[in-house]
Design a protein around this motif. Structure first.
Motif, PDB file in Angstrom:
ATOM      1  N   LEU A   1       4.217   0.489  -5.382  1.00  0.00           N
ATOM      2  CA  LEU A   1       2.793   0.484  -5.728  1.00  0.00           C
ATOM      3  C   LEU A   1       2.481   1.543  -6.780  1.00  0.00           C
ATOM      4  O   LEU A   1       1.698   1.304  -7.695  1.00  0.00           O
ATOM      5  CB  LEU A   1       1.942   0.707  -4.476  1.00  0.00           C
ATOM      6  CG  LEU A   1       1.945  -0.431  -3.470  1.00  0.00           C
ATOM      7  CD1 LEU A   1       1.319   0.018  -2.154  1.00  0.00           C
ATOM      8  CD2 LEU A   1       1.217  -1.645  -4.022  1.00  0.00           C
TER       9      LEU A   1
ATOM     10  N   GLU B   1      -4.010   0.078  -1.020  1.00  0.00           N
ATOM     11  CA  GLU B   1      -2.834  -0.053  -0.154  1.00  0.00           C
ATOM     12  C   GLU B   1      -2.002   1.224  -0.180  1.00  0.00           C
ATOM     13  O   GLU B   1      -1.499   1.677   0.849  1.00  0.00           O
ATOM     14  CB  GLU B   1      -1.984  -1.258  -0.583  1.00  0.00           C
ATOM     15  CG  GLU B   1      -0.805  -1.503   0.334  1.00  0.00           C
ATOM     16  CD  GLU B   1       0.061  -2.675  -0.083  1.00  0.00           C
ATOM     17  OE1 GLU B   1       1.158  -2.808   0.498  1.00  0.00           O
ATOM     18  OE2 GLU B   1      -0.324  -3.451  -0.979  1.00  0.00           O
ATOM     19  N   LEU B   2      -1.865   1.823  -1.353  1.00  0.00           N
ATOM     20  CA  LEU B   2      -1.109   3.061  -1.491  1.00  0.00           C
ATOM     21  C   LEU B   2      -1.745   4.178  -0.661  1.00  0.00           C
ATOM     22  O   LEU B   2      -1.049   4.911   0.053  1.00  0.00           O
ATOM     23  CB  LEU B   2      -1.028   3.460  -2.967  1.00  0.00           C
ATOM     24  CG  LEU B   2      -0.250   4.713  -3.315  1.00  0.00           C
ATOM     25  CD1 LEU B   2       1.196   4.610  -2.842  1.00  0.00           C
ATOM     26  CD2 LEU B   2      -0.292   4.958  -4.818  1.00  0.00           C
TER      27      LEU B   2
ATOM     28  N   TYR C   1       3.538   0.245 -10.084  1.00  0.00           N
ATOM     29  CA  TYR C   1       2.583  -0.758 -10.551  1.00  0.00           C
ATOM     30  C   TYR C   1       1.340  -0.079 -11.130  1.00  0.00           C
ATOM     31  O   TYR C   1       0.884  -0.429 -12.215  1.00  0.00           O
ATOM     32  CB  TYR C   1       2.192  -1.697  -9.397  1.00  0.00           C
ATOM     33  CG  TYR C   1       1.109  -2.672  -9.764  1.00  0.00           C
ATOM     34  CD1 TYR C   1       1.414  -3.867 -10.402  1.00  0.00           C
ATOM     35  CD2 TYR C   1      -0.229  -2.403  -9.486  1.00  0.00           C
ATOM     36  CE1 TYR C   1       0.424  -4.766 -10.755  1.00  0.00           C
ATOM     37  CE2 TYR C   1      -1.225  -3.291  -9.833  1.00  0.00           C
ATOM     38  CZ  TYR C   1      -0.899  -4.472 -10.470  1.00  0.00           C
ATOM     39  OH  TYR C   1      -1.894  -5.358 -10.831  1.00  0.00           O
ATOM     40  N   CYS C   2       0.799   0.897 -10.400  1.00  0.00           N
ATOM     41  CA  CYS C   2      -0.407   1.601 -10.861  1.00  0.00           C
ATOM     42  C   CYS C   2      -0.151   2.325 -12.178  1.00  0.00           C
ATOM     43  O   CYS C   2      -0.977   2.270 -13.093  1.00  0.00           O
ATOM     44  CB  CYS C   2      -0.889   2.589  -9.802  1.00  0.00           C
ATOM     45  SG  CYS C   2      -1.623   1.797  -8.345  1.00  0.00           S
TER      46      CYS C   2
ATOM     47  N   PRO D   1       0.698  -6.627  -6.137  1.00  0.00           N
ATOM     48  CA  PRO D   1      -0.749  -6.412  -6.009  1.00  0.00           C
ATOM     49  C   PRO D   1      -1.529  -7.306  -6.968  1.00  0.00           C
ATOM     50  O   PRO D   1      -1.045  -7.658  -8.041  1.00  0.00           O
ATOM     51  CB  PRO D   1      -0.927  -4.939  -6.401  1.00  0.00           C
ATOM     52  CG  PRO D   1       0.428  -4.330  -6.295  1.00  0.00           C
ATOM     53  CD  PRO D   1       1.412  -5.423  -6.524  1.00  0.00           C
TER      54      PRO D   1
ATOM     55  N   ALA E   1      -3.934  -2.207  -5.282  1.00  0.00           N
ATOM     56  CA  ALA E   1      -2.699  -1.433  -5.168  1.00  0.00           C
ATOM     57  C   ALA E   1      -3.012  -0.001  -4.754  1.00  0.00           C
ATOM     58  O   ALA E   1      -2.331   0.572  -3.895  1.00  0.00           O
ATOM     59  CB  ALA E   1      -1.937  -1.445  -6.488  1.00  0.00           C
TER      60      ALA E   1
ATOM     61  N   ARG F   1       7.634   0.942  -0.282  1.00  0.00           N
ATOM     62  CA  ARG F   1       6.491   0.166  -0.771  1.00  0.00           C
ATOM     63  C   ARG F   1       5.552   1.058  -1.586  1.00  0.00           C
ATOM     64  O   ARG F   1       5.039   0.644  -2.624  1.00  0.00           O
ATOM     65  CB  ARG F   1       5.744  -0.467   0.415  1.00  0.00           C
ATOM     66  CG  ARG F   1       4.497  -1.228   0.031  1.00  0.00           C
ATOM     67  CD  ARG F   1       4.791  -2.434  -0.832  1.00  0.00           C
ATOM     68  NE  ARG F   1       3.560  -3.188  -1.068  1.00  0.00           N
ATOM     69  CZ  ARG F   1       3.409  -4.079  -2.010  1.00  0.00           C
ATOM     70  NH1 ARG F   1       4.412  -4.368  -2.811  1.00  0.00           N
ATOM     71  NH2 ARG F   1       2.265  -4.709  -2.166  1.00  0.00           N
TER      72      ARG F   1
END
Length: 78
Positions: free
Chosen positions: A49, A21-22, A52-53, A12, A18, A45
């Motif tokens: 994500l 998209e999540l 990442y967040c 992202p 992100a 995925r």
């Protein structure tokens, strides 16, 4: 002839992208309209994500400082 390996999704560009998209992936998964293979890929995925967040939030939390008795200290919810 062997199948080509699936292309890995891009990292992202921001926390906001992100999260967007999540949210879209969660809506698709919860709809129950995806074939099993796509649902599994979406779940994987979504896990990426989410990681990442969480990493972005942890990094920001480390950067946030508060004044505690005249000295800067890391922010804590406690």
């Amino acid at each position: 002839m062997p199948k080509a390996a699936p292309k890995a999704p891009a990292e992202p560009t921001s926390y906001e992208s992100a999260l967007q998209e999540l949210e879209q992936l969660i809506a698709q998964i919860e709809s129950g309209q995806l074939p099993l293979e796509q649902m599994l890929a979406g779940y994987q995925r979504a896990a990426q994500l989410l990681g990442y967040c969480r990493g972005q939030l942890d990094a920001v939390q480390e950067q946030v400082k508060v004044l505690d008795e005249g000295t800067l200290a890391p922010w804590s919810q406690d």
